[in-house]
Motif scaffolding. Structure first.
Motif, PDB file in Angstrom:
ATOM      1  N   LEU A   1      37.959  20.776  17.767  1.00  0.00           N
ATOM      2  CA  LEU A   1      38.787  21.529  16.831  1.00  0.00           C
ATOM      3  C   LEU A   1      39.267  22.859  17.396  1.00  0.00           C
ATOM      4  O   LEU A   1      40.281  23.398  16.936  1.00  0.00           O
ATOM      5  CB  LEU A   1      38.007  21.796  15.527  1.00  0.00           C
ATOM      6  N   TRP A   2      38.553  23.395  18.381  1.00  0.00           N
ATOM      7  CA  TRP A   2      38.875  24.731  18.921  1.00  0.00           C
ATOM      8  C   TRP A   2      38.205  24.856  20.274  1.00  0.00           C
ATOM      9  O   TRP A   2      37.151  24.267  20.528  1.00  0.00           O
ATOM     10  CB  TRP A   2      38.355  25.797  17.957  1.00  0.00           C
ATOM     11  N   GLU A   3      38.845  25.606  21.182  1.00  0.00           N
ATOM     12  CA  GLU A   3      38.262  25.798  22.509  1.00  0.00           C
ATOM     13  C   GLU A   3      38.655  27.160  23.061  1.00  0.00           C
ATOM     14  O   GLU A   3      39.695  27.731  22.691  1.00  0.00           O
ATOM     15  CB  GLU A   3      38.699  24.698  23.469  1.00  0.00           C
ATOM     16  N   LYS A   4      37.830  27.676  23.944  1.00  0.00           N
ATOM     17  CA  LYS A   4      38.085  28.944  24.621  1.00  0.00           C
ATOM     18  C   LYS A   4      37.460  28.866  26.004  1.00  0.00           C
ATOM     19  O   LYS A   4      36.336  28.375  26.170  1.00  0.00           O
ATOM     20  CB  LYS A   4      37.476  30.105  23.828  1.00  0.00           C
ATOM     21  N   TYR A   5      38.175  29.372  27.021  1.00  0.00           N
ATOM     22  CA  TYR A   5      37.695  29.312  28.398  1.00  0.00           C
ATOM     23  C   TYR A   5      37.344  30.706  28.899  1.00  0.00           C
ATOM     24  O   TYR A   5      37.943  31.709  28.500  1.00  0.00           O
ATOM     25  CB  TYR A   5      38.751  28.694  29.316  1.00  0.00           C
ATOM     26  N   GLY A   6      36.381  30.743  29.821  1.00  0.00           N
ATOM     27  CA  GLY A   6      36.017  32.000  30.451  1.00  0.00           C
ATOM     28  C   GLY A   6      35.182  32.871  29.532  1.00  0.00           C
ATOM     29  O   GLY A   6      34.592  32.416  28.544  1.00  0.00           O
ATOM     30  N   PHE A   7      35.142  34.166  29.847  1.00  0.00           N
ATOM     31  CA  PHE A   7      34.354  35.103  29.044  1.00  0.00           C
ATOM     32  C   PHE A   7      35.129  35.505  27.801  1.00  0.00           C
ATOM     33  O   PHE A   7      36.343  35.705  27.833  1.00  0.00           O
ATOM     34  CB  PHE A   7      34.026  36.351  29.870  1.00  0.00           C
ATOM     35  N   ILE A   8      34.437  35.619  26.685  1.00  0.00           N
ATOM     36  CA  ILE A   8      35.021  36.088  25.431  1.00  0.00           C
ATOM     37  C   ILE A   8      34.064  37.104  24.825  1.00  0.00           C
ATOM     38  O   ILE A   8      32.856  36.874  24.758  1.00  0.00           O
ATOM     39  CB  ILE A   8      35.290  34.916  24.455  1.00  0.00           C
ATOM     40  N   THR A   9      34.595  38.238  24.419  1.00  0.00           N
ATOM     41  CA  THR A   9      33.746  39.288  23.857  1.00  0.00           C
ATOM     42  C   THR A   9      33.216  38.871  22.491  1.00  0.00           C
ATOM     43  O   THR A   9      33.755  37.971  21.836  1.00  0.00           O
ATOM     44  CB  THR A   9      34.528  40.599  23.720  1.00  0.00           C
ATOM     45  N   ALA A  10      32.178  39.560  22.055  1.00  0.00           N
ATOM     46  CA  ALA A  10      31.575  39.247  20.768  1.00  0.00           C
ATOM     47  C   ALA A  10      32.581  39.456  19.632  1.00  0.00           C
ATOM     48  O   ALA A  10      32.685  38.630  18.716  1.00  0.00           O
ATOM     49  CB  ALA A  10      30.328  40.099  20.550  1.00  0.00           C
ATOM     50  N   ASP A  11      33.335  40.561  19.681  1.00  0.00           N
ATOM     51  CA  ASP A  11      34.305  40.841  18.616  1.00  0.00           C
ATOM     52  C   ASP A  11      35.392  39.773  18.563  1.00  0.00           C
ATOM     53  O   ASP A  11      35.773  39.308  17.480  1.00  0.00           O
ATOM     54  CB  ASP A  11      34.932  42.221  18.837  1.00  0.00           C
ATOM     55  N   SER A  12      35.900  39.383  19.733  1.00  0.00           N
ATOM     56  CA  SER A  12      36.947  38.357  19.758  1.00  0.00           C
ATOM     57  C   SER A  12      36.416  37.024  19.257  1.00  0.00           C
ATOM     58  O   SER A  12      37.115  36.295  18.543  1.00  0.00           O
ATOM     59  CB  SER A  12      37.502  38.205  21.175  1.00  0.00           C
TER      60      SER A  12
END
Length: 278
Positions: A253-264
């Motif tokens: 349903l959703w994906e994100k690659y690499g580093f992602i900050t806590a707020d994001s």
């Protein structure tokens, strides 16, 4: 060099794998001999600082290749046609898709965790009973111990209290039973973003509260069999990857690659708090 600096130099070379003492000293001097800062700097720059060195005085200039006469034309290379079989290596350790969508053959661990190399294996220490497969160290690998090693291990350890203990299918079943979304983190020991997620994102209290209340959280290495299957099944193009899976259908349903900050991450996941698993 005093004893403390010699010890920091040995720990730095063991943790980062830098084999040149002079290169390691340059990084340590740049951080005023603070071991943790030096390790972070080494990983953040991809080794560029340790590998950078000025040219020796009086060094000879690179020799230029002789000019090719204008009337000399190079013969064209012969055309070769062939068919590729099996996996094609992709970026960031992600293999390209196999023929007919078949899962890749089991080749065992192909990446070595820098913390395991130095005797600091936070994933193995945090998940002794889980089904996650972490890269194993070769026989005779260097070990490091002491306060510096313990601090680094604590800095980058996975969130053991949040992780589901079991394989992917069991994680889906547990999420479906609890009417929660399944949050999956596919990790690569070679990517510093993996360790930054453990240190800077999963460790944040607000993130942990959201995961406990809304998600079943599961981590796996890309070198594990199930990690390879997920990379193929969900067509992951980069690592580390964070994705939300519907536990009932298995759909991404959703994906994100690499580093992602806590707020994001919180901004991205908050919409799933209002949508229940049907």
């Amino acid at each position: 060099m005093d004893d403390a600096q010699a010890s920091a130099l040995q720990d730095f070379m063991s943790i980062t794998g830098v084999g040149d003492p002079d290169a390691a000293i340059r990084v340590l001097e740049a951080t005023n001999w603070l071991l943790e800062d030096a390790v972070n700097l080494q990983f953040a720059t991809g080794g560029d600082l340790a590998g950078a060195s000025g040219a020796a005085p009086g060094a000879a200039s690179p020799r230029r290749a002789p000019a090719v006469e204008e009337d000399e034309v190079r013969a064209p290379l012969p055309v070769v046609r062939d068919r590729l079989y099996g996996d094609i290596p992709g970026p960031h350790g992600v293999p390209a898709r196999s023929r007919h969508g078949a899962p890749p053959p089991d080749r065992g661990p192909t990446h070595i965790d820098v913390f395991r190399d130095s005797g600091l294996d936070p994933l193995a220490a945090a998940m002794p009973a889980s089904g996650h497969s972490a890269p194993s160290a070769p026989a005779g690998a260097a070990s490091s111990s002491g306060p510096a090693g313990n601090r680094l291990s604590d800095m980058f350890k996975p969130p053991a209290g949040l992780l589901f203990q079991g394989d992917f299918e069991l994680a889906k079943q547990a999420a479906a039973k609890q009417a929660r979304w399944l949050l999956v983190n596919v990790q690569s020991a070679d990517e510093f973003a993996t360790h930054r997620l453990n240190r800077d994102t999963w460790s944040q209290e607000l993130v942990q509260d959201m995961l406990r209340n809304t998600f079943v959280f599961w981590q796996v290495y890309n070198t594990a069999d199930q990690g390879q299957v997920l990379i193929q099944s969900y067509h992951l193009e980069q690592l580390p990857a964070v994705l939300i899976v519907d536990p009932l259908t298995g759909a991404k349903l959703w994906e994100k690659y690499g580093f992602i900050t806590a707020d994001s991450l919180l901004e991205e996941l908050v919409s799933f708090m209002d949508i229940g698993v049907c």
